[in-house]
Write a protein that holds these residues in place. Structure first.
Motif, short mmCIF file in Angstrom:
data_model
loop_
_atom_site.label_atom_id
_atom_site.label_comp_id
_atom_site.label_asym_id
_atom_site.label_seq_id
_atom_site.Cartn_x
_atom_site.Cartn_y
_atom_site.Cartn_z
N ARG A 22 0.83 -1.21 0.00
CA ARG A 22 0.00 0.00 0.00
C ARG A 22 0.86 1.26 0.00
O ARG A 22 0.61 2.21 -0.78
CB ARG A 22 -0.92 0.00 1.23
N LEU A 23 1.90 1.30 0.84
CA LEU A 23 2.72 2.50 0.95
C LEU A 23 3.56 2.75 -0.30
O LEU A 23 3.70 3.89 -0.76
CB LEU A 23 3.62 2.41 2.18
N VAL A 24 4.13 1.67 -0.88
CA VAL A 24 4.93 1.83 -2.09
C VAL A 24 4.04 2.24 -3.26
O VAL A 24 4.42 3.09 -4.09
CB VAL A 24 5.71 0.54 -2.40
N ARG A 25 2.86 1.66 -3.33
CA ARG A 25 1.90 2.03 -4.38
C ARG A 25 1.59 3.53 -4.31
O ARG A 25 1.60 4.24 -5.33
CB ARG A 25 0.63 1.21 -4.21
N ALA A 26 1.35 4.01 -3.09
CA ALA A 26 1.05 5.44 -2.90
C ALA A 26 2.25 6.30 -3.26
O ALA A 26 2.11 7.36 -3.88
CB ALA A 26 0.62 5.69 -1.46
N ALA A 27 3.46 5.85 -2.88
CA ALA A 27 4.66 6.64 -3.18
C ALA A 27 4.92 6.73 -4.68
O ALA A 27 5.31 7.78 -5.20
CB ALA A 27 5.87 6.01 -2.48
N LEU A 28 4.69 5.62 -5.40
CA LEU A 28 4.93 5.63 -6.85
C LEU A 28 3.88 6.46 -7.59
O LEU A 28 4.08 6.79 -8.76
CB LEU A 28 4.93 4.20 -7.40
N ARG A 29 2.77 6.77 -6.92
CA ARG A 29 1.73 7.60 -7.53
C ARG A 29 1.72 9.02 -6.99
O ARG A 29 0.86 9.82 -7.38
CB ARG A 29 0.37 6.95 -7.28
N ASP A 30 2.64 9.32 -6.10
CA ASP A 30 2.68 10.64 -5.46
C ASP A 30 2.98 11.73 -6.49
O ASP A 30 4.06 11.73 -7.10
CB ASP A 30 3.74 10.63 -4.36
N PRO A 31 2.07 12.68 -6.71
CA PRO A 31 2.30 13.73 -7.72
C PRO A 31 3.47 14.65 -7.39
O PRO A 31 3.92 15.39 -8.27
CB PRO A 31 0.96 14.49 -7.75
N GLU A 32 3.95 14.60 -6.15
CA GLU A 32 5.09 15.43 -5.77
C GLU A 32 6.41 14.85 -6.27
O GLU A 32 7.43 15.54 -6.22
CB GLU A 32 5.15 15.57 -4.24
N ARG A 33 6.40 13.64 -6.75
CA ARG A 33 7.63 13.00 -7.23
C ARG A 33 7.77 13.21 -8.74
O ARG A 33 6.79 13.54 -9.41
CB ARG A 33 7.62 11.51 -6.88
N PRO A 34 8.99 13.03 -9.29
CA PRO A 34 9.23 13.29 -10.72
C PRO A 34 8.23 12.55 -11.61
O PRO A 34 8.08 11.33 -11.52
CB PRO A 34 10.66 12.79 -10.94
N ALA A 35 7.57 13.30 -12.49
CA ALA A 35 6.50 12.75 -13.31
C ALA A 35 7.00 11.69 -14.28
O ALA A 35 6.36 10.65 -14.47
CB ALA A 35 5.80 13.87 -14.08
N ALA A 36 8.15 11.94 -14.93
CA ALA A 36 8.66 10.98 -15.93
C ALA A 36 9.00 9.65 -15.27
O ALA A 36 8.73 8.57 -15.83
CB ALA A 36 9.89 11.56 -16.62
N ALA A 37 9.58 9.71 -14.09
CA ALA A 37 9.93 8.48 -13.38
C ALA A 37 8.67 7.74 -12.96
O ALA A 37 8.60 6.50 -13.07
CB ALA A 37 10.79 8.81 -12.15
N ARG A 38 7.67 8.46 -12.49
CA ARG A 38 6.41 7.83 -12.11
C ARG A 38 5.75 7.15 -13.30
O ARG A 38 5.20 6.04 -13.19
CB ARG A 38 5.46 8.87 -11.50
N ALA A 39 5.82 7.80 -14.45
CA ALA A 39 5.22 7.22 -15.65
C ALA A 39 5.93 5.92 -16.05
O ALA A 39 5.28 4.95 -16.47
CB ALA A 39 5.26 8.23 -16.80
N MET A 40 7.24 5.90 -15.92
CA MET A 40 8.01 4.72 -16.30
C MET A 40 7.67 3.53 -15.38
O MET A 40 7.71 2.37 -15.81
CB MET A 40 9.52 5.03 -16.24
N LEU A 41 7.35 3.81 -14.12
CA LEU A 41 7.08 2.74 -13.15
C LEU A 41 5.59 2.61 -12.85
O LEU A 41 5.21 1.97 -11.86
CB LEU A 41 7.86 3.02 -11.85
N ALA A 42 4.74 3.18 -13.70
CA ALA A 42 3.30 3.14 -13.45
C ALA A 42 2.75 1.72 -13.44
O ALA A 42 1.86 1.40 -12.65
CB ALA A 42 2.57 3.97 -14.52
N SER A 43 3.28 0.84 -14.30
CA SER A 43 2.76 -0.53 -14.33
C SER A 43 3.08 -1.26 -13.03
O SER A 43 2.31 -2.13 -12.59
CB SER A 43 3.36 -1.29 -15.52
N ASP A 44 4.20 -0.92 -12.40
CA ASP A 44 4.55 -1.54 -11.12
C ASP A 44 3.59 -1.07 -10.03
O ASP A 44 3.14 -1.88 -9.20
CB ASP A 44 5.99 -1.19 -10.74
N ALA A 45 3.30 0.21 -10.03
CA ALA A 45 2.34 0.74 -9.05
C ALA A 45 0.99 0.07 -9.22
O ALA A 45 0.30 -0.26 -8.24
CB ALA A 45 2.21 2.25 -9.20
N GLU A 46 0.60 -0.17 -10.47
CA GLU A 46 -0.69 -0.81 -10.75
C GLU A 46 -0.71 -2.25 -10.25
O GLU A 46 -1.76 -2.75 -9.82
CB GLU A 46 -0.96 -0.77 -12.25
N ALA A 47 0.43 -2.92 -10.28
CA ALA A 47 0.49 -4.33 -9.87
C ALA A 47 0.44 -4.49 -8.35
O ALA A 47 0.12 -5.58 -7.87
CB ALA A 47 1.77 -4.97 -10.41
#
Length: 365
Positions: free
Chosen positions: A101-126
């Motif tokens: 739950r916490l890692v999923r929230a961190a990978l979706r946190d809009p305060e973090r770099p957008a390009a990096a979040r986009a690259m790891l979006a499938s991991d957050a979804e899993a």
């Protein structure tokens, strides 16, 4: 790249350096099993994902992985109908739920770099998020990992009776100790436990006067640990209550296992994802620590260019390393290396091989 070539290059030692940067045992084990992939697109994607993880880890609000329990065996058992997980395994499931739950929230946190979040979006979804599962486990286990008294009304009653019976027995044994003849009293006058029974220390010559059951003796043999006759019935009652407690705990664990069993598939995916994220985290940490650069992969016939290359095993020794430059043009098919026998030629050849293996494994060289 075959196993023999990787062995000559000591690639397992390089993976060991990377594994040291993992945040968990399962992540480190997974890093050590990484292998170069033959498909350029796959390697490029892994390098991009490592770069994304590095960007997250080095951002103003650094990303850190949450604890990843070693619960592969527990998740396999959980998927088997009728199986019951022990307390340690269920605690690990609770840790996994929280970390997911916490890692999923961190990978979706809009305060973090957008390009990096986009690259790891499938991991957050899993990753999964089941607050009710966390709450159910939290209602059973205390922060120190023990099972709460209020995990069930029956357990609360049993433990209350157990503590009362233990208190009565200890007071009885203390009265018996105080009534002993001075010549029968052992130097350390205190109630203690031996073989799960409450006993008192008595000098060997006083054992017959006290009677009861001898459960143990001191190393010298001068002191024996006796359960007096008056305490036997109390001890039996305590043992009965302990058996009741164990049975109730088993019932609670079985009920809790059944409650989280429907999550088994999602938990397995979440655990696999967290472990793989840890390999990205380890590779990103290695890249930062060893000042690794961006690798651009090209087809074999397009040549090879290395700028300021440093063999990681030499860098790890902490000694100054002279960087190497190497250019093999697309039209060139042969590279002739000459020089005195001081090891430099071998280092260069091995370094180029290691750089290739690293890049094909998603490790920035």
């Amino acid at each position: 790249m075959n196993r023999h070539a990787l062995g000559v290059l000591e690639f397992d030692r390089v993976l060991g350096l990377v594994a040291e940067r993992a945040s968990s045992g399962p992540g480190a084990d997974r890093v050590r099993r990484l292998q170069p992939v033959p498909l350029r697109e796959v390697a490029e994607r892994e390098l991009a994902r490592v770069a994304a993880m590095r960007a997250l880890a080095e951002a103003e609000q650094p990303f850190r992985l949450e604890p990843i329990p070693d619960c592969a065996a527990a998740l396999t058992r959980l998927a088997v109908p009728g199986s019951v997980l022990d307390a340690r395994a269920l605690l690990d499931v609770g840790i996994l739920l929280r970390s997911s739950r916490l890692v999923r929230a961190a990978l979706r946190d809009p305060e973090r770099p957008a390009a990096a979040r986009a690259m790891l979006a499938s991991d957050a979804e899993a990753l999964c998020e089941f607050p009710e599962g966390e709450r159910q486990i939290g209602r059973v286990f205390a922060d120190d990992g023990t099972i709460r008294d209020d995990a069930s009304p029956a357990l609360r009653r049993i433990r209350r009776e157990l503590r009362g019976a233990e208190g009565e027995l200890i007071r009885l044994l203390e009265r018996i100790m105080r009534s002993l003849e001075p010549s029968h009293q052992a130097p350390d006058l205190s109630v203690t436990l031996r073989n799960g029974r409450y006993v008192i220390p008595v000098r060997r010559e006083g054992r017959v006067a006290v009677g009861g059951i001898v459960h143990d003796a001191s190393g010298s043999g001068a002191t024996v640990f006796v359960e007096p006759p008056a305490a036997v019935e109390f001890g039996n009652r305590i043992r009965e209550l302990e058996l009741e407690e164990g049975e109730e705990i088993e019932r609670i664990l079985a009920e809790l296992t059944d409650a989280v069993r429907p999550l088994a598939g999602a938990l397995q995916v979440a655990w696999d994802t967290l472990v793989w994220l840890d390999t990205l985290y380890a590779r990103a940490g290695f890249a930062a620590a060893f000042r690794c650069g961006h690798a651009t992969l090209v087809a074999p016939h397009e040549g090879c260019v290395v700028r300021d290359g440093r063999h990681p095993l030499l860098v790890a020794q902490g000694k100054p390393v002279v960087p190497l430059d190497l250019v093999l043009e697309p039209a060139e098919r042969t590279l002739l290396i000459s020089g005195p026998n001081t090891g430099g030629k071998t280092v260069l050849l091995k370094a180029v091989g290691v750089f290739s293996a690293m890049a094909a494994t998603g490790i920035p060289p």
